[in-house]
Scaffold this motif. Structure first.
Motif, PDB file in Angstrom:
ATOM      1  N   PHE A  39    -126.705  27.773  82.096  1.00 37.00           N
ATOM      2  CA  PHE A  39    -127.815  26.909  81.756  1.00 37.00           C
ATOM      3  C   PHE A  39    -128.615  27.508  80.612  1.00 37.00           C
ATOM      4  O   PHE A  39    -128.699  28.725  80.447  1.00 37.00           O
ATOM      5  N   GLY A  40    -129.159  26.610  79.768  1.00 38.87           N
ATOM      6  CA  GLY A  40    -129.899  27.034  78.593  1.00 38.87           C
ATOM      7  C   GLY A  40    -131.126  26.174  78.390  1.00 38.87           C
ATOM      8  O   GLY A  40    -131.251  25.087  78.951  1.00 38.87           O
ATOM      9  N   PHE A  56    -132.816  22.864  79.394  1.00 35.70           N
ATOM     10  CA  PHE A  56    -132.418  21.657  78.677  1.00 35.70           C
ATOM     11  C   PHE A  56    -130.982  21.256  78.999  1.00 35.70           C
ATOM     12  O   PHE A  56    -130.636  20.083  78.928  1.00 35.70           O
ATOM     13  N   ARG A  57    -130.124  22.218  79.355  1.00 39.54           N
ATOM     14  CA  ARG A  57    -128.719  21.897  79.593  1.00 39.54           C
ATOM     15  C   ARG A  57    -128.161  22.765  80.716  1.00 39.54           C
ATOM     16  O   ARG A  57    -128.410  23.971  80.758  1.00 39.54           O
ATOM     17  N   VAL A  58    -127.451  22.143  81.642  1.00 37.92           N
ATOM     18  CA  VAL A  58    -126.696  22.858  82.666  1.00 37.92           C
ATOM     19  C   VAL A  58    -125.231  22.447  82.537  1.00 37.92           C
ATOM     20  O   VAL A  58    -124.921  21.298  82.254  1.00 37.92           O
ATOM     21  N   THR A  77    -114.838  31.503  77.619  1.00 38.00           N
ATOM     22  CA  THR A  77    -115.909  31.497  76.625  1.00 38.00           C
ATOM     23  C   THR A  77    -117.008  30.515  76.985  1.00 38.00           C
ATOM     24  O   THR A  77    -116.736  29.429  77.515  1.00 38.00           O
ATOM     25  N   VAL A  78    -118.255  30.902  76.673  1.00 32.64           N
ATOM     26  CA  VAL A  78    -119.389  29.990  76.734  1.00 32.64           C
ATOM     27  C   VAL A  78    -119.815  29.688  75.301  1.00 32.64           C
ATOM     28  O   VAL A  78    -120.202  30.594  74.548  1.00 32.64           O
ATOM     29  N   TYR A  79    -119.697  28.435  74.911  1.00 33.96           N
ATOM     30  CA  TYR A  79    -120.128  27.975  73.589  1.00 33.96           C
ATOM     31  C   TYR A  79    -121.527  27.377  73.727  1.00 33.96           C
ATOM     32  O   TYR A  79    -121.803  26.637  74.675  1.00 33.96           O
ATOM     33  N   ILE A  80    -122.408  27.694  72.779  1.00 34.25           N
ATOM     34  CA  ILE A  80    -123.775  27.173  72.830  1.00 34.25           C
ATOM     35  C   ILE A  80    -124.169  26.579  71.481  1.00 34.25           C
ATOM     36  O   ILE A  80    -123.685  26.996  70.431  1.00 34.25           O
ATOM     37  N   GLY A  81    -125.051  25.603  71.525  1.00 34.21           N
ATOM     38  CA  GLY A  81    -125.627  25.009  70.328  1.00 34.21           C
ATOM     39  C   GLY A  81    -127.092  24.722  70.565  1.00 34.21           C
ATOM     40  O   GLY A  81    -127.540  24.628  71.711  1.00 34.21           O
ATOM     41  N   GLY A  82    -127.855  24.581  69.497  1.00 31.58           N
ATOM     42  CA  GLY A  82    -129.279  24.309  69.660  1.00 31.58           C
ATOM     43  C   GLY A  82    -130.048  24.412  68.373  1.00 31.58           C
ATOM     44  O   GLY A  82    -129.619  23.920  67.321  1.00 31.58           O
ATOM     45  N   ASP A  83    -131.202  25.119  68.461  1.00 31.30           N
ATOM     46  CA  ASP A  83    -132.094  25.273  67.316  1.00 31.30           C
ATOM     47  C   ASP A  83    -132.183  26.720  66.839  1.00 31.30           C
ATOM     48  O   ASP A  83    -132.975  27.025  65.949  1.00 31.30           O
ATOM     49  N   VAL A 138    -131.721  26.587  73.331  1.00 27.12           N
ATOM     50  CA  VAL A 138    -130.328  26.230  73.604  1.00 27.12           C
ATOM     51  C   VAL A 138    -130.318  24.812  74.150  1.00 27.12           C
ATOM     52  O   VAL A 138    -130.954  24.514  75.159  1.00 27.12           O
ATOM     53  N   ARG A 139    -129.591  23.926  73.474  1.00 28.59           N
ATOM     54  CA  ARG A 139    -129.549  22.514  73.859  1.00 28.59           C
ATOM     55  C   ARG A 139    -128.191  22.073  74.382  1.00 28.59           C
ATOM     56  O   ARG A 139    -128.112  21.168  75.216  1.00 28.59           O
ATOM     57  N   GLY A 140    -127.118  22.631  73.843  1.00 30.69           N
ATOM     58  CA  GLY A 140    -125.779  22.213  74.222  1.00 30.69           C
ATOM     59  C   GLY A 140    -124.965  23.381  74.725  1.00 30.69           C
ATOM     60  O   GLY A 140    -125.093  24.502  74.222  1.00 30.69           O
ATOM     61  N   ILE A 141    -124.108  23.138  75.743  1.00 30.18           N
ATOM     62  CA  ILE A 141    -123.242  24.171  76.301  1.00 30.18           C
ATOM     63  C   ILE A 141    -121.872  23.560  76.582  1.00 30.18           C
ATOM     64  O   ILE A 141    -121.767  22.449  77.104  1.00 30.18           O
TER      65      ILE A 141
END
Length: 541
Positions: free
Chosen positions: A135-136, A122-124, A181-187, A172-175
């Motif tokens: 990527f996530g 969904f996200r690179v 640091t790798v920040y991630i967001g999603g469900d 994982v939808r957002g990176i």
């Protein structure tokens, strides 16, 4: 000889804009390799664009799926920014069923809310120093190695990051990526067995889950770092961030996860089933540009600009039609959407059936005005295959300040077969070569006097220029008897006319019109019917 025409609309920016107005890229797409499925996300690093989504092959432009020259690429591929050619970058991202059909099967029904299509990637997102790609999505393996919805690859060695192996229990939808640091967001609600409510952070060197743990109470779709790296800007469908009413967008400290100052609310609060969410965020200097989608009538689903340090809204556009992606280049915000009503910005009004434009451009700087300006750039892309569930067309953009890449589920660009990927550039790189739009109907001649004919025709429009020049030709003549230039667009097409005088009573004449853009790309109308010059009844009766 007498000419008349309806009032033309005011000029807008295009590939030949007036002084002081930014020049758009052309609407003529460049040859680019394609995918055989949907591209959900793009990121640019150095001279390479990376694409992630749901596809299992890539192929040259102008070829059909299954072409012998196609290459295997499992949901992740890389392309040269300037040539559109694939690179040797090749990692197999698997574990989520790929299908070109609307609903791949029941294994995907429980992924997220109302998500019918498993999104392998969904996200690179490339690291700011170009050293790594993250990527996530929904995948479970990369190159046969277990990877639970997030992975990293070294862009110097091409090797899969052995440390980035978190166990994540939802999409994982957002990176966003900093130096460390790798920040991630999603469900998701858990990472490595620890509670993380749709937001989490991992150490780039070790892959370890960090204490950073802000919380959103609904889907996080996109993340961006402020230019100084001190804040993570969060966008999505949530009404609250860290328990505070930060509807759809807010900012948290990049080190602690605590809320930081956010002085305005570009997205209104939910009203029952009606709500707006943020789909994309792009930071340029002190400004974060965003795109929104909406559910229900009367909600905001356009583009906006916000100060990254204060959260103060700089502008919001007022076009209607959910935005899926944005990119900022040359003082212009380009976007993918299904815009269907931009009348409040001087554009077209709602029609029935709706008139959609899937790609738009507008000024990035409001110039101190109350709102920014819609620009004249309307490339043609379709919504996708007939069995597509989403039917949105564009889903992702990336750029290097010269080439603007667009990706999604579309299968045609400019009416020509082109699936998943395309790209555009300024006229200095990609000359404006397409003529004004068809159809361009034949002119109609009517008697004006016993020695004259009035010739009328409907104007057409050009996808990346407002100025269109019309030349009227009599009979088989090669020299125009009349030339005029007017400003046109697809929602304001004036009727033009010219009275051809000094003709011989009883003679017959027919006419055609040629239309050209500022770069002399021409389209000719058919010949009109021959008309005999005679005294009109209302004059000679």
């Amino acid at each position: 000889m007498i000419a008349s025409l309806a009032l033309a609309p005011l000029a807008h920016a295009d590939t030949a804009p007036p002084a002081g107005t930014p020049e758009t890229v052309t609407a003529d797409n460049l040859p680019t390799w394609q995918t055989n499925g949907i591209v959900w996300s793009l990121t640019q690093s150095g001279g390479t664009v990376y694409a992630g989504g749901n596809f299992d092959h890539i192929r040259p432009p102008g070829t059909a799926d299954g072409d012998p020259s196609q290459l295997t690429r499992s949901n992740l591929a890389a392309f040269n920014v300037a040539t559109g050619q694939p690179t040797g970058f090749d990692h197999a991202v698997t574990g989520t069923a790929y299908s070109s059909t609307t609903n791949p099967g029941p294994e995907c029904d429980s992924v997220g809310t109302n998500e019918w299509l498993c999104q392998a990637i969904f996200r690179v997102k490339a690291a700011p120093d170009g050293s790594a790609l993250y990527f996530g999505g929904d995948f479970t393996h990369v190159d046969g190695e277990p990877r639970s919805r997030l992975a990293g690859v070294s862009l110097s060695t091409g090797q899969l990051d052995p440390a980035m192996t978190p166990d994540i229990n939802g999409r994982v939808r957002g990176i966003a990526v900093s130096a460390t640091t790798v920040y991630i967001g999603g469900d998701f609600t858990q990472v490595d067995g620890q509670t993380r409510t749709r937001l989490a952070a991992l150490d780039r060197a070790t892959g370890a889950l960090l204490p950073w743990a802000p919380a959103a109470d609904d889907t996080v779709r996109t993340l961006a770092l402020s230019s100084d790296g001190s804040r993570v800007i969060v966008g999505g469908d949530f009404p609250h961030l860290n328990g505070s009413n930060e509807n759809a967008i807010g900012a948290v400290d990049a080190s602690t996860g605590a809320l930081t100052t956010w002085n305005s609310r570009p997205i209104q609060s939910p009203n029952g089933s009606q709500f707006s969410g943020v789909t994309e965020l792009v930071v340029v200097g002190p400004t974060v540009f965003g795109g929104a989608h909406g559910e229900g009538g009367g909600v905001f689903d356009g583009r906006f600009a916000v100060d990254t340090n204060t959260g103060t809204t700089q502008w919001k556009d007022t076009c209607l039609g959910a935005t899926t992606t944005i990119a900022v280049q040359g003082g212009i915000v380009y976007s993918g959407s299904h815009a269907h009503d931009c009348s409040s910005m001087g554009g077209w009004s709602q029609t029935n059936p709706a008139t959609y434009q899937r790609l738009l451009a507008e000024t990035a700087d409001s110039g101190g005005a109350s709102k920014n300006k819609l620009l004249h750039w309307f490339p043609s892309v379709n919504t996708g295959p007939a069995d597509s569930y989403y039917k949105q067309g564009p889903w992702a953009m990336a750029n290097d300040d010269t080439y603007l890449w667009v990706a999604g589920e579309f299968t045609k660009v400019g009416g020509v077969d082109q699936q998943g990927l395309t790209r555009f550039a300024p006229k200095s790189v990609a000359p404006d070569i397409n003529p004004p739009e068809a159809p361009f109907a034949a002119p109609v001649a009517t008697n004006a006097s016993k020695t004259s004919l009035k010739v009328s025709w409907d104007a057409t429009w050009d996808r990346d220029n407002t100025a269109t020049t019309y030349q009227l030709f009599r009979d088989d003549g090669t020299t125009p008897i009349y030339t005029t230039t007017v400003n046109t667009n697809f929602w304001t097409l004036p009727t033009l006319s010219f009275t051809d005088t000094g003709l011989v009573t009883g003679s017959s004449h027919y006419y055609r019109v040629k239309v050209a853009d500022p770069f002399n790309n021409k389209r000719s109308s058919p010949y009109g019917d021959a008309v005999t010059v005679k005294c009109p009844w209302f004059i000679c009766l």
